[in-house]
Design a protein around this motif. Structure first.
Motif, PDB file in Angstrom:
ATOM      1  N   PHE A 321      30.778 -14.982 -30.727  1.00 55.43           N
ATOM      2  CA  PHE A 321      30.019 -15.214 -29.495  1.00 55.43           C
ATOM      3  C   PHE A 321      29.880 -13.940 -28.655  1.00 55.43           C
ATOM      4  CE2 PHE A 321      31.153 -19.482 -30.700  1.00 55.43           C
ATOM      5  CZ  PHE A 321      30.116 -20.275 -30.220  1.00 55.43           C
ATOM      6  N   ALA A 322      30.279 -12.799 -29.205  1.00 52.42           N
ATOM      7  CA  ALA A 322      30.186 -11.558 -28.451  1.00 52.42           C
ATOM      8  C   ALA A 322      28.718 -11.207 -28.191  1.00 52.42           C
ATOM      9  CB  ALA A 322      30.864 -10.422 -29.207  1.00 52.42           C
ATOM     10  N   PRO A 323      28.379 -10.766 -26.981  1.00 57.02           N
ATOM     11  CA  PRO A 323      26.989 -10.405 -26.671  1.00 57.02           C
ATOM     12  C   PRO A 323      26.456  -9.355 -27.630  1.00 57.02           C
ATOM     13  CG  PRO A 323      28.299 -10.524 -24.671  1.00 57.02           C
ATOM     14  CD  PRO A 323      29.264 -10.651 -25.809  1.00 57.02           C
ATOM     15  N   GLY A 324      25.188  -9.505 -27.997  1.00 52.02           N
ATOM     16  CA  GLY A 324      24.528  -8.551 -28.881  1.00 52.02           C
ATOM     17  C   GLY A 324      24.675  -8.839 -30.352  1.00 52.02           C
ATOM     18  N   THR A 325      25.491  -9.827 -30.741  1.00 50.41           N
ATOM     19  CA  THR A 325      25.679 -10.121 -32.159  1.00 50.41           C
ATOM     20  C   THR A 325      24.569 -11.014 -32.690  1.00 50.41           C
ATOM     21  OG1 THR A 325      27.099 -11.995 -31.597  1.00 50.41           O
ATOM     22  CG2 THR A 325      28.191  -9.897 -32.051  1.00 50.41           C
ATOM     23  N   ASP A 326      24.300 -10.865 -33.983  1.00 52.98           N
ATOM     24  CA  ASP A 326      23.292 -11.730 -34.606  1.00 52.98           C
ATOM     25  C   ASP A 326      23.750 -13.178 -34.625  1.00 52.98           C
ATOM     26  OD1 ASP A 326      25.305 -11.166 -36.446  1.00 52.98           O
ATOM     27  OD2 ASP A 326      23.947 -10.674 -38.099  1.00 52.98           O
ATOM     28  N   SER A 327      25.057 -13.400 -34.702  1.00 55.37           N
ATOM     29  CA  SER A 327      25.555 -14.783 -34.699  1.00 55.37           C
ATOM     30  C   SER A 327      25.271 -15.460 -33.361  1.00 55.37           C
ATOM     31  CB  SER A 327      27.053 -14.813 -35.013  1.00 55.37           C
ATOM     32  OG  SER A 327      27.777 -13.907 -34.213  1.00 55.37           O
ATOM     33  N   LEU A 328      25.488 -14.760 -32.252  1.00 60.88           N
ATOM     34  CA  LEU A 328      25.216 -15.365 -30.938  1.00 60.88           C
ATOM     35  C   LEU A 328      23.732 -15.675 -30.790  1.00 60.88           C
ATOM     36  CD1 LEU A 328      26.130 -16.268 -28.136  1.00 60.88           C
ATOM     37  CD2 LEU A 328      25.802 -13.895 -27.362  1.00 60.88           C
ATOM     38  N   ARG A 329      22.871 -14.773 -31.240  1.00 63.57           N
ATOM     39  CA  ARG A 329      21.430 -15.050 -31.161  1.00 63.57           C
ATOM     40  C   ARG A 329      21.073 -16.278 -31.990  1.00 63.57           C
ATOM     41  NH1 ARG A 329      21.308  -9.344 -31.349  1.00 63.57           N
ATOM     42  NH2 ARG A 329      21.012  -9.349 -33.622  1.00 63.57           N
ATOM     43  N   ALA A 330      21.685 -16.395 -33.153  1.00 66.40           N
ATOM     44  CA  ALA A 330      21.423 -17.569 -34.002  1.00 66.40           C
ATOM     45  C   ALA A 330      21.951 -18.842 -33.350  1.00 66.40           C
ATOM     46  CB  ALA A 330      22.062 -17.366 -35.374  1.00 66.40           C
ATOM     47  N   PHE A 331      23.136 -18.767 -32.722  1.00 70.21           N
ATOM     48  CA  PHE A 331      23.688 -19.948 -32.041  1.00 70.21           C
ATOM     49  C   PHE A 331      22.748 -20.406 -30.919  1.00 70.21           C
ATOM     50  CE2 PHE A 331      28.276 -18.381 -33.008  1.00 70.21           C
ATOM     51  CZ  PHE A 331      28.133 -18.755 -34.323  1.00 70.21           C
ATOM     52  N   ALA A 332      22.174 -19.450 -30.193  1.00 73.02           N
ATOM     53  CA  ALA A 332      21.245 -19.809 -29.120  1.00 73.02           C
ATOM     54  C   ALA A 332      20.018 -20.511 -29.691  1.00 73.02           C
ATOM     55  CB  ALA A 332      20.846 -18.561 -28.329  1.00 73.02           C
ATOM     56  N   ALA A 333      19.493 -20.008 -30.808  1.00 66.35           N
ATOM     57  CA  ALA A 333      18.317 -20.634 -31.435  1.00 66.35           C
ATOM     58  C   ALA A 333      18.650 -22.033 -31.933  1.00 66.35           C
ATOM     59  CB  ALA A 333      17.817 -19.753 -32.579  1.00 66.35           C
ATOM     60  N   ILE A 334      19.843 -22.233 -32.480  1.00 69.00           N
ATOM     61  CA  ILE A 334      20.250 -23.567 -32.926  1.00 69.00           C
ATOM     62  C   ILE A 334      20.329 -24.502 -31.721  1.00 69.00           C
ATOM     63  CG2 ILE A 334      22.178 -24.900 -33.882  1.00 69.00           C
ATOM     64  CD1 ILE A 334      22.799 -22.403 -35.628  1.00 69.00           C
ATOM     65  N   THR A 335      20.928 -24.051 -30.641  1.00 72.81           N
ATOM     66  CA  THR A 335      21.060 -24.878 -29.444  1.00 72.81           C
ATOM     67  C   THR A 335      19.693 -25.292 -28.903  1.00 72.81           C
ATOM     68  OG1 THR A 335      23.144 -23.805 -28.847  1.00 72.81           O
ATOM     69  CG2 THR A 335      21.958 -24.934 -27.074  1.00 72.81           C
ATOM     70  N   GLU A 336      18.757 -24.362 -28.895  1.00 67.58           N
ATOM     71  CA  GLU A 336      17.433 -24.617 -28.330  1.00 67.58           C
ATOM     72  C   GLU A 336      16.466 -25.257 -29.323  1.00 67.58           C
ATOM     73  OE1 GLU A 336      17.145 -21.226 -24.896  1.00 67.58           O
ATOM     74  OE2 GLU A 336      16.775 -20.570 -26.949  1.00 67.58           O
ATOM     75  N   GLY A 337      16.950 -25.497 -30.537  1.00 65.59           N
ATOM     76  CA  GLY A 337      16.142 -26.209 -31.521  1.00 65.59           C
ATOM     77  C   GLY A 337      15.072 -25.379 -32.184  1.00 65.59           C
ATOM     78  N   THR A 338      15.184 -24.038 -32.118  1.00 62.07           N
ATOM     79  CA  THR A 338      14.153 -23.187 -32.719  1.00 62.07           C
ATOM     80  C   THR A 338      14.607 -22.567 -34.028  1.00 62.07           C
ATOM     81  OG1 THR A 338      14.918 -21.248 -31.458  1.00 62.07           O
ATOM     82  CG2 THR A 338      13.198 -22.640 -30.457  1.00 62.07           C
ATOM     83  N   ALA A 339      15.872 -22.751 -34.433  1.00 61.26           N
ATOM     84  CA  ALA A 339      16.378 -22.181 -35.684  1.00 61.26           C
ATOM     85  C   ALA A 339      15.878 -22.996 -36.863  1.00 61.26           C
ATOM     86  CB  ALA A 339      17.898 -22.136 -35.675  1.00 61.26           C
ATOM     87  N   ARG A 340      15.587 -22.325 -37.933  1.00 65.59           N
ATOM     88  CA  ARG A 340      15.135 -22.987 -39.155  1.00 65.59           C
ATOM     89  C   ARG A 340      15.979 -22.547 -40.353  1.00 65.59           C
ATOM     90  NH1 ARG A 340      13.401 -25.494 -35.785  1.00 65.59           N
ATOM     91  NH2 ARG A 340      11.258 -26.049 -35.237  1.00 65.59           N
TER      92      ARG A 340
END
Length: 340
Positions: A321-340
């Motif tokens: 969950f560290a800022p700037g990581t690809d994992s955090l960006r992916a987690f945000a997309a999953i939360t917002e329903g935009t990840a595929r």
């Protein structure tokens, strides 16, 4: 016989190594906190609905039938009950838990202005849940389920902040839009250090019951089905809860296993995701289950069938969950329903 010896060796290794958020430490056996909230006997004595018997939907209907004055009076007289009742009005729970925390006195940081404490149970090492964002108006909701060594005193700390549920939740909330609410949920008795508790599912079974009730409570108050992020031993909790968990997405990260050999065995309608970075020591844990020890298949393995989450820029066991990581960006997309 050779395979049997390899399995025994792997289980012994798992017992020695499987830990959680804090990693390498000696272990103390824990007793799971279960049952209705503290103060229930006094609540029942007033002829109020039994917290042990009612569903979150029934709790919600009970409070909907009360006047504002009556609700406030109950929160003042029974703060530990109202503050921990999944399905009760969210703002009422915040107010009740502020009262309970002031009376308890051990956790002054949780009384800082603006903090929204959704649950506070002082029993044992203490359990707490906190909301970041406006849960009543959120279009998207996430829940963070932590691993070992987390309780009311370690829930939010400056050292290793992204290894705590509060730090994870704050970071995810910062990466998402203003219409997202994130719940940091330290709502079960976690293992301490490394030992039998961490290598078995007994504490996770008790935690799974409480996690299911949390998501049922979110549904009862009209919140969207959440994305549930399950870190380390928290993914064992999520795996056991999965068939009954009212969630849109289930994300296992830094997982020692979910007590299932595949997504199909989780028996969930949620989308299932998995992440592990190359530097995470959890990758050295043997993925076995034998005589009640170990947690089964690696959720990041191809045969498990989870959707992969990129974690190439995350570092270590608590860096997802560290800022700037690809994992955090992916987690945000999953939360917002935009990840595929």
């Amino acid at each position: 016989m050779r395979r049997f010896r390899r399995t025994l060796a792997a289980v012994a290794f798992a017992v020695a190594m499987v830990g959680g958020t804090a990693g390498w430490a000696s272990a103390d056996a824990q007793t799971a906190i279960t049952g209705p909230p503290p103060g229930t006997d006094a609540w029942r004595a007033e002829g109020l609905p039994d917290p042990a018997a009612g569903t979150p939907a029934q709790v919600n209907r009970f409070f909907a039938g009360l006047s504002a004055e009556r609700r406030d009076a109950l929160a003042r007289r029974h703060p530990l009950v109202v503050g921990n009742l999944d399905g009760a009005p969210v703002a009422l729970r915040y107010a009740a838990n502020r009262r309970a925390l002031r009376a308890d006195g051990r956790f002054p940081r949780l009384l800082s202005p603006g903090r929204q404490i959704l649950a506070f149970d002082p029993r044992g090492r203490g359990q707490v849940a906190e909301v970041y964002g406006d849960l009543g108006r959120a279009a998207h909701v996430a829940v963070v389920v932590p691993g070992s060594d987390i309780d009311a005193s370690t829930y939010d700390r400056a050292k290793d902040p992204y290894g705590t549920p509060a730090g994870m939740a704050r970071s995810l909330r910062g990466e998402t839009g203003p219409d997202t609410a994130v719940i940091a949920w330290a709502g079960y008795t976690t293992p301490v250090g490394i030992g039998i508790d961490a290598a078995t599912g007994s504490l996770a079974e008790a935690g799974a019951e409480r996690l299911v009730r949390l998501t049922d409570g979110l549904d009862a108050v009209g919140a969207p089905d959440p994305a549930v992020f399950c870190h380390s031993y928290g993914s064992v909790v999520c795996g056991l809860a999965a068939p009954r968990l009212d969630a849109a997405d289930l994300v296992a990260l830094a997982s020692p296993g979910m007590h299932a050999d595949s997504v199909a065995e989780l028996r969930t309608g949620a989308r299932v995701w998995a992440a592990r970075d190359a530097t995470d020591w959890i990758g050295n844990i043997p993925n076995v289950r034998f005589l009640g020890l170990g947690h089964g298949a690696d959720p990041t393995g191809a045969d498990f069938g989870a959707r992969p989450v990129p974690a190439t820029t995350a570092h270590g066991h608590t860096g997802y969950f560290a800022p700037g990581t690809d994992s955090l960006r992916a987690f945000a997309a999953i939360t917002e329903g935009t990840a595929r």
